[in-house]
Design an enzyme around this catalytic site. Structure first.
Site, mmCIF file in Angstrom:
data_model
loop_
_atom_site.group_PDB
_atom_site.id
_atom_site.type_symbol
_atom_site.label_atom_id
_atom_site.label_comp_id
_atom_site.label_asym_id
_atom_site.label_seq_id
_atom_site.Cartn_x
_atom_site.Cartn_y
_atom_site.Cartn_z
ATOM 1 N N THR A 124 0.809 -1.228 0.000
ATOM 2 C CA THR A 124 0.000 0.000 0.000
ATOM 3 C C THR A 124 0.841 1.277 0.000
ATOM 4 O OG1 THR A 124 -0.163 0.047 2.411
ATOM 5 C CG2 THR A 124 -1.874 -1.189 1.234
ATOM 6 N N TYR B 23 4.562 5.898 4.242
ATOM 7 C CA TYR B 23 3.792 5.924 2.993
ATOM 8 C C TYR B 23 2.718 7.009 3.091
ATOM 9 C CZ TYR B 23 5.984 1.353 2.191
ATOM 10 O OH TYR B 23 6.883 0.325 2.033
ATOM 11 N N ARG C 297 7.906 -1.886 -9.595
ATOM 12 C CA ARG C 297 7.203 -0.582 -9.662
ATOM 13 C C ARG C 297 6.357 -0.434 -10.938
ATOM 14 N NH1 ARG C 297 11.752 -0.931 -7.429
ATOM 15 N NH2 ARG C 297 13.058 -0.349 -9.178
HETATM 16 N N1 LIG Z 1 10.450 -2.166 2.704
HETATM 17 C C1 LIG Z 1 10.703 -1.301 1.761
HETATM 18 O O1 LIG Z 1 11.685 -0.542 1.826
HETATM 19 C C2 LIG Z 1 9.773 -1.238 0.576
HETATM 20 C C3 LIG Z 1 10.167 -0.543 -0.584
HETATM 21 C C4 LIG Z 1 9.275 -0.541 -1.666
HETATM 22 C C5 LIG Z 1 8.077 -1.233 -1.583
HETATM 23 N N2 LIG Z 1 7.724 -1.883 -0.442
HETATM 24 C C6 LIG Z 1 6.425 -2.599 -0.307
HETATM 25 O O2 LIG Z 1 6.243 -3.430 -1.441
HETATM 26 C C7 LIG Z 1 5.002 -3.074 -2.080
HETATM 27 C C8 LIG Z 1 5.070 -3.329 -3.559
HETATM 28 O O3 LIG Z 1 6.072 -2.536 -4.167
HETATM 29 P P1 LIG Z 1 5.720 -1.279 -5.053
HETATM 30 O O4 LIG Z 1 4.356 -0.813 -4.676
HETATM 31 O O5 LIG Z 1 6.867 -0.357 -4.943
HETATM 32 O O6 LIG Z 1 5.770 -1.774 -6.513
HETATM 33 P P2 LIG Z 1 5.244 -2.989 -7.404
HETATM 34 O O7 LIG Z 1 4.406 -3.916 -6.654
HETATM 35 O O8 LIG Z 1 6.435 -3.525 -8.058
HETATM 36 O O9 LIG Z 1 4.395 -2.194 -8.479
HETATM 37 C C9 LIG Z 1 3.226 -1.544 -8.093
HETATM 38 C C10 LIG Z 1 2.634 -0.807 -9.261
HETATM 39 O O10 LIG Z 1 2.451 -1.660 -10.367
HETATM 40 C C11 LIG Z 1 1.311 -1.249 -11.090
HETATM 41 N N3 LIG Z 1 0.335 -2.346 -11.171
HETATM 42 C C12 LIG Z 1 -0.118 -3.142 -10.173
HETATM 43 N N4 LIG Z 1 -1.018 -4.002 -10.637
HETATM 44 C C13 LIG Z 1 -1.170 -3.736 -11.947
HETATM 45 C C14 LIG Z 1 -1.988 -4.272 -12.960
HETATM 46 N N5 LIG Z 1 -2.846 -5.281 -12.721
HETATM 47 N N6 LIG Z 1 -1.875 -3.773 -14.205
HETATM 48 C C15 LIG Z 1 -1.018 -2.766 -14.468
HETATM 49 N N7 LIG Z 1 -0.222 -2.195 -13.543
HETATM 50 C C16 LIG Z 1 -0.306 -2.685 -12.295
HETATM 51 C C17 LIG Z 1 0.707 -0.093 -10.324
HETATM 52 O O11 LIG Z 1 1.182 1.147 -10.858
HETATM 53 P P3 LIG Z 1 0.134 2.245 -11.347
HETATM 54 O O12 LIG Z 1 -0.887 2.342 -10.238
HETATM 55 O O13 LIG Z 1 0.928 3.468 -11.542
HETATM 56 O O14 LIG Z 1 -0.441 1.698 -12.598
HETATM 57 C C18 LIG Z 1 1.267 -0.285 -8.949
HETATM 58 O O15 LIG Z 1 1.276 0.888 -8.188
HETATM 59 C C19 LIG Z 1 4.811 -1.590 -1.676
HETATM 60 O O16 LIG Z 1 3.473 -1.163 -1.889
HETATM 61 C C20 LIG Z 1 5.237 -1.658 -0.242
HETATM 62 O O17 LIG Z 1 4.187 -2.217 0.534
HETATM 63 C C21 LIG Z 1 8.574 -1.913 0.631
#
Ligand SMILES: NC(=O)c1ccc[n+]([C@@H]2O[C@H](COP(=O)([O-])OP(=O)(O)OC[C@H]3O[C@@H](n4cnc5c(N)ncnc54)[C@H](OP(=O)(O)O)[C@@H]3O)[C@@H](O)[C@H]2O)c1
Length: 349
Positions: free
Chosen positions: A33, A70, A219
């Site tokens: 999220t 976040y 991402r």
């Molecule tokens: N611990 C840490 O330091 C850290 C760092 C980064 C992330 N995280 C966690 O990991 C989670 C996931 O990573 P993330 O949010 O960075 O990136 P991700 O899961 O790699 O990508 C998320 C993005 O992909 C796109 N997406 C998702 N489903 C889709 C679909 N069905 N079709 C098309 N596009 C789609 C969306 O972008 P759009 O909405 O722009 O289309 C979404 O915001 C985070 O939300 C967070 O909870 C943790």
């Protein structure tokens, strides 16, 4: 924000993983999220975000990963609002150890900061316990032992049910484990970001620490939706993510196109499912899938019930290695320490 909801029991196949030495059982695809917080993702829509969380629960995803950073509390507030009346259906993973001033974040994993943050998070999440509490980033200004001792205290008090760390090295996990139980490690992991395979994953496996891979879709790069001219909103981190800049962006997009062809021919799936299935088949416990629109997690339904064999994994690696000749990691996301002179408004979590 809606005050209550009714969640139907899902009729969808979902894979679950037990977190060793806890009572927790979590879906192997989790909802991330970060984008729901808005900050670094071009803003947020609360109704849409709450609908996304409900859609995830409806389809059997019970693990929701959030963090105070976040949106500086916004993501946790939205998660809390979405879970009114259904708190026990969800496993909440949140984080601690980052502070923010004037729209910039800094590492602070001191005991005092953690003790203050846990109560702020409980209030925003509208709950009296956090299922999984993770140290967001190691803090070079605070001994790991001090951070671990604070987490152990919270665990003993029952405010948190499992302890996690994120972005920690093996050496840092070893020191942490001398002081407190360690149940979860969260690190970047996807088809384009595989650094943890060499030391961190084997260490976690040997020590029965559950692994959460973040950025499973890199991402959104591995969603298959990206084009060379895909626009991003004002503060969207993909304006600064080096993978999304030319000339590298074209290499990554070429890999995604070939992976999508392979996924369709071999599995009758798309690259988005291949990317997440690949993560799970590599032996990681949970793939964190970021979403902010209710339909985005629907694609996760087609992740369960099949797997890649050794030849498939070799083919996938071959595609990535041939297409991406100038790879780069996720280091741009590391927030500065409080002693740093860096003034990164664009520093991410
Ligand atoms: N611990 C840490 O330091 C850290 C760092 C980064 C992330 N995280 C966690 O990991 C989670 C996931 O990573 P993330 O949010 O960075 O990136 P991700 O899961 O790699 O990508 C998320 C993005 O992909 C796109 N997406 C998702 N489903 C889709 C679909 N069905 N079709 C098309 N596009 C789609 C969306 O972008 P759009 O909405 O722009 O289309 C979404 O915001 C985070 O939300 C967070 O909870 C943790």
């Amino acid at each position: 924000m809606s005050q209550s909801t009714q969640i139907q029991i899902p009729a969808v196949e979902t894979e679950f993983a037990a977190i060793p030495n806890t009572q927790l059982k979590v879906s192997r695809v989790a909802l991330g999220t970060w984008a729901i917080g808005g900050w670094m993702w071009g803003g947020t829509d609360q109704r849409e975000s709450i609908a996304t969380i409900h859609a995830a629960l409806h389809q059997g995803i019970n693990l929701i990963d959030t963090a105070p950073a976040y949106g500086f509390g916004v993501s946790e507030q939205i998660v809390g609002a979405a879970l009114v009346g259904v708190r026990t259906e969800a496993v909440i993973a949140t984080k601690t150890g980052l502070e923010w001033r004037d729209g910039k974040i800094y590492r602070n994993a001191s005991r005092a900061r953690i003790m203050q943050e846990v109560d702020d998070s409980l209030r925003r999440l509208r709950t009296d316990y956090i299922d999984i509490y993770q140290v967001h980033w190691p803090d070079p200004l605070v001994p790991v032992e001090e951070t671990a001792e604070a987490m152990r205290t919270l665990h003993k008090q029952g405010k948190i049910r499992a302890i996690g760390v994120s972005n920690f090295s093996v050496a840092q996990m070893e020191r942490f484990s001398q002081v407190a139980p360690l149940h979860v490690l969260q690190s970047p992991y996807n088809l384009f970001e595989r650094d943890i395979e060499t030391r961190i994953l084997p260490y976690c496996r040997a020590n029965k620490i559950a692994t959460f891979g973040y950025g499973a879709l890199c991402r959104g790069l591995l969603s298959g939706r990206m084009l060379p001219d895909t626009p991003f909103e004002a503060d969207d981190l993909r304006h600064i993510d080096p993978k999304f800049q030319p000339p590298r962006f074209a290499q990554y997009l070429d890999a995604v196109r070939q992976l999508d062809d392979f996924a369709q021919r071999r599995f009758q799936r798309r690259v988005i499912q291949l990317a997440v299935r690949w993560v799970l088949d590599q032996g990681i416990g949970v793939a964190l899938w970021g979403g902010r629109h209710p339909d985005q997690l629907q694609a996760a339904r087609d992740v369960a019930g099949w797997s890649l064999d050794a030849a498939d994994r070799k083919r996938v690696a071959g595609i990535v290695n041939a297409a991406v000749t100038d790879p780069i990691g996720p280091e741009f996301m590391a927030p500065p320490s409080r002693s740093s002179s860096a003034t990164l408004t664009e520093t991410t979590t």
